[in-house]
Write an enzyme that holds these catalytic residues in place. Structure first.
Site, PDB file in Angstrom:
ATOM      1  N   ASP A  53       0.845  -1.203   0.000  1.00 25.29           N
ATOM      2  CA  ASP A  53       0.000   0.000   0.000  1.00 25.29           C
ATOM      3  C   ASP A  53       0.881   1.255   0.000  1.00 25.29           C
ATOM      4  O   ASP A  53       0.371   2.379  -0.071  1.00 25.29           O
ATOM      5  CB  ASP A  53      -1.014  -0.005   1.149  1.00 25.29           C
ATOM      6  CG  ASP A  53      -0.374  -0.089   2.520  1.00 25.29           C
ATOM      7  OD1 ASP A  53       0.874  -0.190   2.615  1.00 25.29           O
ATOM      8  OD2 ASP A  53      -1.124  -0.052   3.521  1.00 25.29           O
ATOM      9  N   SER A  54       2.233   1.061   0.020  1.00 21.10           N
ATOM     10  CA  SER A  54       3.140   2.179  -0.226  1.00 21.10           C
ATOM     11  C   SER A  54       2.945   2.732  -1.638  1.00 21.10           C
ATOM     12  O   SER A  54       3.467   3.796  -1.962  1.00 21.10           O
ATOM     13  CB  SER A  54       4.599   1.751  -0.017  1.00 21.10           C
ATOM     14  OG  SER A  54       4.874   0.566  -0.741  1.00 21.10           O
TER      15      SER A  54
ATOM     16  N   ASP B 209      -1.063  -6.162  -0.306  1.00 17.07           N
ATOM     17  CA  ASP B 209      -1.499  -5.512   0.938  1.00 17.07           C
ATOM     18  C   ASP B 209      -3.009  -5.300   0.936  1.00 17.07           C
ATOM     19  O   ASP B 209      -3.571  -4.789  -0.049  1.00 17.07           O
ATOM     20  CB  ASP B 209      -0.844  -4.123   1.056  1.00 17.07           C
ATOM     21  CG  ASP B 209       0.334  -4.105   2.003  1.00 17.07           C
ATOM     22  OD1 ASP B 209       0.421  -4.998   2.879  1.00 17.07           O
ATOM     23  OD2 ASP B 209       1.168  -3.197   1.878  1.00 17.07           O
TER      24      ASP B 209
ATOM     25  N   LYS C  63      -1.385  -9.388   2.744  1.00 20.26           N
ATOM     26  CA  LYS C  63      -0.687  -8.936   3.958  1.00 20.26           C
ATOM     27  C   LYS C  63      -1.597  -7.969   4.690  1.00 20.26           C
ATOM     28  O   LYS C  63      -2.318  -7.183   4.051  1.00 20.26           O
ATOM     29  CB  LYS C  63       0.632  -8.247   3.606  1.00 20.26           C
ATOM     30  CG  LYS C  63       1.366  -7.673   4.831  1.00 20.26           C
ATOM     31  CD  LYS C  63       2.819  -7.317   4.537  1.00 20.26           C
ATOM     32  CE  LYS C  63       3.027  -5.962   3.929  1.00 20.26           C
ATOM     33  NZ  LYS C  63       2.502  -4.823   4.693  1.00 20.26           N
TER      34      LYS C  63
ATOM     35  N   GLU D 159      -1.809  -5.494   8.553  1.00 24.07           N
ATOM     36  CA  GLU D 159      -1.031  -4.943   9.660  1.00 24.07           C
ATOM     37  C   GLU D 159      -1.717  -5.216  10.996  1.00 24.07           C
ATOM     38  O   GLU D 159      -2.947  -5.179  11.075  1.00 24.07           O
ATOM     39  CB  GLU D 159      -0.871  -3.421   9.477  1.00 24.07           C
ATOM     40  CG  GLU D 159      -0.095  -3.047   8.229  1.00 24.07           C
ATOM     41  CD  GLU D 159       0.102  -1.538   8.068  1.00 24.07           C
ATOM     42  OE1 GLU D 159      -0.308  -0.766   8.965  1.00 24.07           O
ATOM     43  OE2 GLU D 159       0.685  -1.138   7.046  1.00 24.07           O
TER      44      GLU D 159
ATOM     45  N   GLU E 245       8.843  -4.189  10.851  1.00 24.54           N
ATOM     46  CA  GLU E 245       9.271  -2.898  10.306  1.00 24.54           C
ATOM     47  C   GLU E 245       9.802  -1.982  11.401  1.00 24.54           C
ATOM     48  O   GLU E 245       9.128  -1.742  12.408  1.00 24.54           O
ATOM     49  CB  GLU E 245       8.097  -2.220   9.565  1.00 24.54           C
ATOM     50  CG  GLU E 245       8.495  -0.877   8.961  1.00 24.54           C
ATOM     51  CD  GLU E 245       7.533  -0.334   7.904  1.00 24.54           C
ATOM     52  OE1 GLU E 245       6.591  -1.065   7.515  1.00 24.54           O
ATOM     53  OE2 GLU E 245       7.720   0.825   7.492  1.00 24.54           O
TER      54      GLU E 245
HETATM   55  O1  KIV Z   1       3.547  -1.141   1.692  1.00 22.76           O
HETATM   56  C1  KIV Z   1       4.740  -1.464   1.809  1.00 22.76           C
HETATM   57  O2  KIV Z   1       5.610  -1.101   0.993  1.00 22.76           O
HETATM   58  C2  KIV Z   1       5.111  -2.278   2.953  1.00 22.76           C
HETATM   59  C3  KIV Z   1       6.563  -2.590   3.131  1.00 22.76           C
HETATM   60  C4  KIV Z   1       7.291  -1.401   3.612  1.00 22.76           C
HETATM   61  C5  KIV Z   1       6.761  -3.751   4.027  1.00 22.76           C
HETATM   62  O3  KIV Z   1       4.283  -2.675   3.702  1.00 22.76           O
END
Ligand code: KIV
Length: 278
Positions: free
Chosen positions: A58-59, A97, A127, A129, A196
């Site tokens: 989600d980055s 994510d 993934k 959180e 992280e």
């Molecule tokens: O969204 C992302 O890029 C991440 C990584 C930093 C692990 O969750």
């Protein structure tokens, strides 16, 4: 448009990375290399270059869309990015994510979101959180056949709760909670956990204490693998310089030079020349 950029191999040549492969790598003490990917062209290059896991992170909210945080990106956006990545991958495991707002409401909402990801993208895992608060959700997803990667420590979807991107779990009470959360995620069925921005000693201890791979970002060298945001590694994110990023290229400078040359060549009518014309 250029179409000849990366080495090609046929799907038959390639042994796919699975969640089982990652478990085997951990057992053999072979570090796992994970990177983020958000589009077809980059995913093809990263996959052919040997990344084991591609995370449709989600980055994307930051590096693709220019938002300050990961909160604005939607499930539809993530599905679009994941579809693009999956089309470029032959070997890597693709993890997607679940974005903020797509799983926090209830485990039922999370399952609905994860099923959309799996059905509409062809991704291999999701993934999410969090620790104790997502255990019921992890169990529900894993129980439905969806592999889940956990994410502890600095969890960017909670940035307004933390108020800062500083290292997490330096204090003993937070470190202890993280140790317990890691064990709970393992027990709930996660196949791996991202750690992280936590102290290296704590990441090493957690890695030793659980039987599934840990993937570190800003968590030292003793995790089962490492992940970086690809744009950071390639030097495309010029104004982001945290200590945990190692830059392997300066693509911002390379691209700037190439574009400046192109502009100059257009202005001078050097481009296109006879060989580049019909
Ligand atoms: O969204 C992302 O890029 C991440 C990584 C930093 C692990 O969750």
């Amino acid at each position: 448009m250029s179409t000849q950029t990366v080495p090609t191999s046929t799907a038959a040549d390639v042994k796919r990375v699975t969640t089982q492969t990652l478990q085997e790598m951990r057992a053999e003490n072979t570090p796992i290399a994970m990177l983020t990917a958000y589009d077809y062209t980059s995913a093809r290059i990263l996959d052919a270059a040997g990344a084991d896991v591609l995370l449709v992170g989600d980055s994307a909210s930051n590096v693709m869309a220019g938002h300050e945080t990961t909160l604005p990106i939607t499930l539809d956006h993530m599905i679009y990015h994941a579809q693009c990545v999956v089309r470029g991958v032959q070997r890597a495991l693709v993890v997607v994510d679940l974005p903020f707002g797509a799983y926090q409401g209830s485990s039922r909402e999370a399952l609905r979101s994860a099923i959309r990801v799996m059905k509409e993208t062809g991704g291999h895992a999701v993934k999410l959180e969090g620790g104790a608060r997502v255990i019921e959700t992890v169990k529900r997803l894993v129980g439905s056949g969806i592999p889940v990667m956990g994410h502890l420590g600095l969890t960017p979807q909670s940035i307004y709760k933390f108020g800062t991107y500083k290292v997490r779990a330096r204090e003993e009470d937070e470190a202890d909670r993280l140790r317990r959360d890691a064990r709970k995620l393992e027990k709930a069925g996660c196949f791996a956990i991202v750690l992280e921005k936590i102290p290296a000693a704590l990441a090493a201890e957690v890695t030793e204490a659980i039987s599934i791979p840990t993937i570190g970002i800003g968590a030292g060298a003793q995790t089962s693998g490492q992940v970086l945001v690809t744009h950071d590694l390639l030097g495309l994110t010029v104004d982001f310089n945290p200590r945990f990023v190692r830059r392997y290229a300066d693509l911002a400078e390379t691209v700037t030079g190439a574009v400046q040359q192109y502009v100059a060549d257009v202005r001078s009518r050097d481009f296109p020349n006879e060989n580049e014309s019909y």
